[in-house]
Design a protein around this motif. Structure first.
Motif, PDB file in Angstrom:
ATOM      1  N   LEU A 109     110.430  21.418  18.454  1.00 59.28           N
ATOM      2  CA  LEU A 109     109.874  22.626  19.041  1.00 59.28           C
ATOM      3  C   LEU A 109     109.923  23.752  18.014  1.00 59.28           C
ATOM      4  CD1 LEU A 109     108.589  23.585  21.543  1.00 59.28           C
ATOM      5  CD2 LEU A 109     110.819  24.125  22.509  1.00 59.28           C
ATOM      6  N   ILE A 112     107.053  23.640  15.661  1.00 62.08           N
ATOM      7  CA  ILE A 112     105.836  24.157  16.277  1.00 62.08           C
ATOM      8  C   ILE A 112     105.865  25.678  16.363  1.00 62.08           C
ATOM      9  CG2 ILE A 112     104.486  24.171  18.383  1.00 62.08           C
ATOM     10  CD1 ILE A 112     104.294  21.498  17.480  1.00 62.08           C
ATOM     11  N   GLU A 113     107.007  26.193  16.761  1.00 66.35           N
ATOM     12  CA  GLU A 113     107.090  27.651  16.888  1.00 66.35           C
ATOM     13  C   GLU A 113     106.893  28.326  15.534  1.00 66.35           C
ATOM     14  OE1 GLU A 113     110.812  27.900  18.840  1.00 66.35           O
ATOM     15  OE2 GLU A 113     109.939  27.755  20.863  1.00 66.35           O
ATOM     16  N   GLU A 116     103.337  28.244  14.757  1.00 66.48           N
ATOM     17  CA  GLU A 116     102.588  29.215  15.544  1.00 66.48           C
ATOM     18  C   GLU A 116     102.708  30.616  14.964  1.00 66.48           C
ATOM     19  OE1 GLU A 116     103.081  28.852  19.695  1.00 66.48           O
ATOM     20  OE2 GLU A 116     102.067  30.755  20.129  1.00 66.48           O
TER      21      GLU A 116
ATOM     22  N   GLU B 113      99.175  25.565  20.382  1.00 64.87           N
ATOM     23  CA  GLU B 113      99.643  25.842  21.740  1.00 64.87           C
ATOM     24  C   GLU B 113      99.655  24.583  22.588  1.00 64.87           C
ATOM     25  OE1 GLU B 113      96.985  28.986  22.680  1.00 64.87           O
ATOM     26  OE2 GLU B 113      98.314  30.549  21.877  1.00 64.87           O
ATOM     27  N   GLU B 116     102.577  22.617  21.631  1.00 73.69           N
ATOM     28  CA  GLU B 116     103.817  23.168  22.150  1.00 73.69           C
ATOM     29  C   GLU B 116     104.022  22.821  23.609  1.00 73.69           C
ATOM     30  OE1 GLU B 116     104.493  27.209  21.134  1.00 73.69           O
ATOM     31  OE2 GLU B 116     106.178  27.423  22.540  1.00 73.69           O
ATOM     32  N   ARG B 120     107.032  20.653  25.182  1.00 74.35           N
ATOM     33  CA  ARG B 120     107.947  21.166  26.214  1.00 74.35           C
ATOM     34  C   ARG B 120     107.967  20.222  27.412  1.00 74.35           C
ATOM     35  NH1 ARG B 120     109.790  26.130  24.979  1.00 74.35           N
ATOM     36  NH2 ARG B 120     108.439  27.515  23.754  1.00 74.35           N
TER      37      ARG B 120
END
Lengths: 129, 129
Positions: A109, A112-113, A116, B113, B116, B120
């Motif tokens: 995660l 990905i963050e 982003e 997005e 992500e 999640r």
DNA sequence: CGCACTCTCCTACATAAGTCATAGACTCTA
DNA sequence: TAGAGTCTATGACTTATGTAGGAGAGTGCG
């Protein structure tokens, strides 16, 4: 402008050594391989000569009787070429590759963050040609 | 368990045809290539035979005098193998690949997005074996 | 200076991949 | 059943990559 070729399995770690070391003799290159996977001196030599033929490295100078080689293309550019080629196999789309990375748990995660936020930043700077 | 080989530049689109078509004769495979890049019939034949040797496809049945071939590995599995191999060139890390994709504009914000939210969701389901 | 050592240069070979032609077996229709 | 057309099976060639040995030139120490 130089056309960067797709670096192969063995060429890439050789270039890695040059990118990391700046300019090296043949002798120094295999040292960055783990000893179990270290190719013979002349194997490395052959590959370097071939990379030279492809204009990816060149002889910077000579120290004593040894040539010192230097990379002529950046790691960035070489990686881009590699990735472009790879993506082409998936129709040029990054999405299926992303999907695989996620499904097989190789993207966290946080990855990905980070991605982003980088992307948002680039977008804000109007980095779209 | 079957060891899936790394499919090559030409093998992959051939497998794509089989994955999409279910089971096809040699004759039908080149039809899914754009006509400019369509390899000769026997070229496809050779590749299919080699894929057969690698246990990636097999002869499902025979219709008239023509063999009908079917994929023995899933697209998923083959893609995973491809990506694993590719990532290995970057030390097995997805991060540098992601960085490249972003910098060269091949990942949209939406791609990220989507990734992500998928991630999640998977995390919530406790999909970690 | 001469010898030991190192490095270059050349050659060679194996495997994989991509490319396809040709010969002959097989099938189907008129 | 015989000819036309389709497939299979096989062989061949090219290029790229990985792998390395060996001859001989160049260098530097004792």
């Amino acid at each position: 402008m130089a056309k960067i070729p797709n670096l192969t399995r063995l060429e890439l770690p050789i270039m890695d050594a040059l990118w990391a070391g700046g300019a090296l003799s043949i002798r120094e290159i295999p040292q960055s391989f783990p000893s179990e996977k270290r190719p013979a001196y002349t194997t490395v030599q052959t590959m370097v000569y071939r990379l030279e033929g492809k204009k990816v490295v060149h002889r910077l100078k000579k120290i004593s009787n040894a040539h010192i080689f230097e990379a002529l293309v950046s790691r960035q550019a070489a990686q881009r070429r590699l990735i472009d080629d790879f993506l082409a196999r998936f129709g040029g789309k990054a999405q299926p590759v992303m999907a695989q990375l996620i499904e097989t748990g190789r993207l966290s995660l946080k990855d990905i963050e980070d991605a982003e936020s980088t992307l948002r930043r680039l977008a804000k700077q109007g980095k779209q040609p």
